[in-house]
Design a protein around this motif. Structure first.
Motif, PDB file in Angstrom:
ATOM      1  N   GLU A 100       0.846  -1.183   0.000  1.00  0.00           N
ATOM      2  CA  GLU A 100       0.000   0.000   0.000  1.00  0.00           C
ATOM      3  C   GLU A 100       0.887   1.241   0.000  1.00  0.00           C
ATOM      4  N   GLY A 101       0.284   2.356  -0.375  1.00  0.00           N
ATOM      5  CA  GLY A 101       1.033   3.612  -0.349  1.00  0.00           C
ATOM      6  C   GLY A 101       0.335   4.633  -1.199  1.00  0.00           C
TER       7      GLY A 101
ATOM      8  N   TYR B 213       3.925  -0.767   3.689  1.00  0.00           N
ATOM      9  CA  TYR B 213       3.483   0.584   3.350  1.00  0.00           C
ATOM     10  C   TYR B 213       4.681   1.418   2.899  1.00  0.00           C
TER      11      TYR B 213
ATOM     12  N   PHE C  93      -4.265   6.292   5.892  1.00  0.00           N
ATOM     13  CA  PHE C  93      -3.311   5.175   5.980  1.00  0.00           C
ATOM     14  C   PHE C  93      -2.589   5.215   7.326  1.00  0.00           C
TER      15      PHE C  93
ATOM     16  N   TRP D  46       1.307  -4.157   9.829  1.00  0.00           N
ATOM     17  CA  TRP D  46       1.917  -3.201   8.897  1.00  0.00           C
ATOM     18  C   TRP D  46       3.412  -3.039   9.142  1.00  0.00           C
TER      19      TRP D  46
ATOM     20  N   SER E 142       6.163  -0.041   7.757  1.00  0.00           N
ATOM     21  CA  SER E 142       6.222   1.190   6.984  1.00  0.00           C
ATOM     22  C   SER E 142       7.670   1.487   6.583  1.00  0.00           C
TER      23      SER E 142
END
Ligand code: TYD
Length: 230
Positions: A8-9, A133, A185, A196, A198
């Motif tokens: 995701e991002g 992420y 997010f 998650w 990151s």
């Protein structure tokens, strides 16, 4: 059950490139792995993608948009993701349900409980084991995407880029929208930190790829490599 990893991002964060690099790395060392994307990934889901990203579809109602993303997801999960996980393989997916919470929920202001209910119907409750992420300031990501788009428009006929960047209906929304998405997010990560990881997207490709591979490594113990007897 195999391993389900999503990327995701924000726009232009390079997650598609990193997803591909991870896919190639895992494949090269003999893991059963597939790479797919959302919206898309199956014949039907790619057709839905065309409708949802089309710049001409300015009249699309938020509910329609939400249900189309969810319909594309339902098809992908049932046709590809679940069957592959059931064989014990690794599924890498470029975006998944978290994007619906960030874009349609925090971005468009759709009710989050309602989105949860729709998502549960679409996915049968399937959640990623790990979500990577790629973090980048919103302005930088949109600029990266714009530049890539202009470059592809200027290119001579016949020139191909490995994945032609598209400037779509959702990119074209205003900066405030994309900032709400990014804040969304951040909130999703805060609520479920175990799932998650990151990363700063503002670093050399190869370095980021190493960091991602390092985070993924513990999950691979669950997967049997092709041709390797354990
Ligand atoms: P994607 O192909 O990942 O585009 P990008 O390269 O810009 O990240 O996704 C297409 C667009 O769809 C992107 O703007 C994010 C948006 N999106 C949603 O709004 N909701 C969703 O549930 C998904 C999966 C994507």
């Amino acid at each position: 059950m195999g391993v389900f990893i999503t990327f995701e991002g924000p726009e232009g964060s390079g997650k598609s490139t990193q997803a591909r690099l991870l896919y190639e790395r895992l494949q090269a060392i003999g893991y059963p792995v597939i790479l797919t994307r959302e919206p898309g990934g199956t014949r039907i889901s790619e057709l839905i993608r065309r409708i949802v990203v089309d710049l001409r579809h300015t009249e699309m109602a938020p509910t329609t948009e939400t249900l189309l993303f969810s319909a594309a997801r339902a098809q992908l999960v049932s046709e590809l993701v679940r069957p592959y996980l059931n064989t014990g393989g690794i599924v890498l997916c470029d975006r998944y349900a978290d994007s619906t919470f960030a874009y349609q929920g925090y971005g468009l202001g759709r009710d989050l409980d309602e989105l949860q209910a729709i998502t549960t119907v679409a996915t049968g409750g399937l959640m990623p084991d790990l979500t990577l992420y790629l973090d980048l300031p919103v302005e930088d990501g949109l600029r990266r995407k714009q530049v890539a788009k202009e470059r592809s428009e200027q290119s001579a006929p016949g020139t191909t880029f490995s994945t032609p960047p598209e400037w779509n209906r959702l990119d074209a929304r205003d900066l405030a929208y994309h900032q709400r998405v990014a804040a969304g997010f951040a909130e999703l990560i805060r609520q479920d930190p175990d799932r998650w990881r990151s990363f700063s997207a503002d670093q050399p490709l190869a370095e980021l790829a190493e960091q991602i591979a390092h985070e993924v490594a513990p999950l691979l113990k669950r997967v049997t490599r092709l041709g390797v007897y354990q």
